[in-house]
Structure formats: C-alpha cells, structure tokens
Write a protein that holds these residues in place. Structure first.
Motif, PDB file in Angstrom:
ATOM      1  N   MET A 131      -5.841   6.215  -6.935  1.00  7.49           N
ATOM      2  CA  MET A 131      -4.751   6.351  -5.974  1.00  7.49           C
ATOM      3  C   MET A 131      -3.814   5.148  -5.980  1.00  7.49           C
ATOM      4  O   MET A 131      -4.244   4.010  -6.157  1.00  7.49           O
ATOM      5  N   GLN A 132      -2.547   5.443  -5.792  1.00  5.20           N
ATOM      6  CA  GLN A 132      -1.554   4.399  -5.495  1.00  5.20           C
ATOM      7  C   GLN A 132      -0.919   4.757  -4.158  1.00  5.20           C
ATOM      8  O   GLN A 132      -0.414   5.863  -3.977  1.00  5.20           O
ATOM      9  N   THR A 133      -0.969   3.810  -3.233  1.00  2.24           N
ATOM     10  CA  THR A 133      -0.561   4.080  -1.857  1.00  2.24           C
ATOM     11  C   THR A 133       0.613   3.216  -1.430  1.00  2.24           C
ATOM     12  O   THR A 133       0.597   1.997  -1.596  1.00  2.24           O
ATOM     13  N   HIS A 134       1.623   3.896  -0.891  1.00  2.05           N
ATOM     14  CA  HIS A 134       2.710   3.203  -0.208  1.00  2.05           C
ATOM     15  C   HIS A 134       2.507   3.456   1.281  1.00  2.05           C
ATOM     16  O   HIS A 134       2.686   4.584   1.757  1.00  2.05           O
ATOM     17  N   LEU A 135       2.100   2.438   2.006  1.00  8.03           N
ATOM     18  CA  LEU A 135       1.733   2.620   3.411  1.00  8.03           C
ATOM     19  C   LEU A 135       2.914   2.976   4.303  1.00  8.03           C
ATOM     20  O   LEU A 135       2.739   3.604   5.356  1.00  8.03           O
TER      21      LEU A 135
END
Length: 336
Positions: A131-135
C-alpha cells in the motif's frame, strides 16, 4: 451507547491487480504500507495508468474502520472517530460506513477545506497487498474530531497503530485513554502494519505505555516489536504491555496468549483453509474486529479466535477489505 469506539485514519481504497514486475517498478516495500504526499500519490496513479493498470475496485478503507465494519456487521454497535474532507470522497466514505452499520458524526468528522485521504492498494497474484497511503486531512486528526462522550457505556476503545504516525493526535489519544479508564472501558491496540514498528515505534510505545487490555498484530509485526524491545520471544515481549495478545500468522495457527494466575495461558487456533488467496487487504483488520466482537459478547477466547479465523478466510478469498453484512451474518450463524 456503543459496544466499541474506534479511532483511525479515514481512507478511500483504490485497489489494483498487478504483476510482481509491475510492483517492483513502483519501488514500494512489498507487503508494507508507505506514506506519500499528494504529488507522490498522484505520480503513482499516473504511472499505473500509463502501464494500462486500471483500478479493480474502490471502497472505504482504513485499518480501524475495517475492524469496526466487521464488528458492527456481526451484530455489535460501533462508533468511528475519524477525519475526512468536505469533498465527494468524504461523503462517500461516511455514507459507506453508515450503510454498513458503523456510526459517525459529520459535525466532528468533516473538515470542510480538507482533502479525504486515499490508499493505493497493489495486489500481486499471490494475494499479498502493498500500500501507498496519502493521509490527506486524516493526518491532522485531533481532539476536535473526537466525540468523547461516545465512550460513556462502551465496552472497548480500539486504536489503530497507524495513529502512531500522526503526531497531531497524540494529545487526543491521551485524553481518550483517560476518558476510557474513567468509564471502565477496556483498550485494544492493533499494530496494523510492519511499517508502524519500523518507523513509529516511539508513538506505538506511547499508546502501549498508557496501559492496554488487548493487542492485535501479525507474526512479522510481533517479531519486529520483540527484536526492537530486546526480547527473543514475541509473546513475552507483548505481554509486558497487555493482558491479552493475539498474533496471527497467515495460514499458520494464531497464538492467543494471556496472563493467568499460574503463568501464561496460550491457545493456538488453526487458520481456516482457503482454496485460493485472492487479496490479503483487510484480513488482519477483520480478524481483530471479529475477535473483539466475540470478546464483547463474553465468548471464550478460542471461540473468538475461531470466529475471527472464519471471517479472515472469507476476506482473503475475495477482492477488497470488507464483506457484505449478509456474509458476516452467515459466518456468525455457521460458527457460533
């Protein structure tokens, strides 16, 4: 009045099916979560699109939110503390939770000028999720987003480990813990991802040091934690902080350990066999949510483990981090 009050990141998941080679090209750590800013997140979506890799599914996500969905769909009452933007994605996210039986409060959750967080979930043929997360605005969750009176009469407060990566929420977590203890509410922490131990151990320890009653993690996370804590045995390392420890281990038995009058009591619960692993995204979250539901209903620990194992097996056998309410109920009817 709610059985459980959870707090965590509010993210809309966009899932992609891709090859091991495609995943390697992203440079992301396989099986882990990586945080990204807006430009990096947009660049990943653009790179996938350029390779002809289109989204397979979009759904509400977030580790603790997935746990709350499982808890509520099995028949418990759940409230989720979170922060979303005043945008279409935020409306979608809160509406999705409501449809699945999880309560929120828009007056606390919505930051009108914020952007709702997003998570790119990359699923390889073996079902592993990276996963790559942009909060987004979720990274700024604070006391203003928390409805503290939801803890009145609650049985559990549930914290996701990813919060250790959000300094803005530290004071609010202290206040939540104090409020929970004041009302006799037990506290559970889910480690959520190996990246939490690798990059936010200090924040995670702050959660644990306040005193917790249950810890949920997988074997990799438990081992990383024990090693960083100077312990060889993950069970002993975690029982220093919590009365109950639940350690999942993929298709191997889950370890459920607690302190007894004469020493440590352990239960080993077999994983439920599946014909094919499609997608591991949300498996641990659902395991924790189902297990916590069992605890809230006064079920014995092995029974909680069996229910959780059945739910997790159903999750990895499909694409996406949540089942339908009917599917959760069918599993409950079959298991209990």
């Amino acid at each position: 009045m709610y059985d459980v009050v959870g707090i965590g990141n509010a993210l809309v998941d966009t899932e992609f099916k891709l090859s091991e080679e495609n995943l390697a090209n992203t440079g992301l750590a396989r099986g882990n979560m990586t945080l990204a800013d807006t430009n990096t997140q947009n660049a990943l979506f653009a790179a996938l699109d350029a390779q002809g890799i289109r989204p397979a599914k979009q759904a509400g996500g977030g580790s603790a939110a997935n746990s709350m969905v499982a808890f509520a769909a099995l028949g418990g009452t759940a409230f989720y503390q979170c922060r979303v933007g005043g945008d279409d994605m935020g409306d979608f996210y809160l509406g999705d939770l409501e449809q699945l039986g999880v309560a929120t409060d828009v007056n606390f959750a919505v930051q009108n000028d914020g952007v709702t967080g997003s998570c790119a979930v990359l699923v390889t043929p073996d079902g592993e999720r990276t996963m790559q997360t942009h909060l987004g605005t979720s990274s700024d969750i604070c006391a203003d987003n928390i409805k503290f009176d939801t803890l009145n009469g609650a049985k559990w407060l549930y914290l996701e480990g990813y919060l250790a990566m959000s300094p803005s929420v530290s004071d609010a977590l202290t206040q939540l813990h104090t409020t929970a203890r004041k009302h006799g509410v037990k506290v559970a922490v889910s480690f959520a991802d190996p990246a939490v131990i690798k990059f936010a151990k200090e924040g995670l320890l702050a959660m644990l040091d306040r005193g917790v009653d249950a810890v949920f993690c997988n074997f990799e996370e438990a081992s990383l934690f024990a090693e960083a804590d100077g312990e060889a045995d993950p069970v002993n390392a975690l029982l220093k902080y919590s009365e109950l420890v639940v350690i999942t281990n993929s298709d191997k038995p889950t370890i459920i350990a607690c302190r007894g009058d004469t020493g440590i009591i352990e239960h080993h619960i077999d994983a439920v066999p599946v014909s094919q692993v499609i997608d591991t995204n949300g498996a641990g979250d659902n395991y924790a949510g189902a297990f916590l539901y069992g605890l809230s209903q006064g079920l014995e620990l092995p029974v909680c483990g069996k229910l959780a194992a059945e739910v997790a097996a159903a999750i990895v056998s499909q694409f996406g981090p949540r089942l339908s309410v009917a599917d959760y109920q069918a599993i409950k009817a079959k298991t209990l």
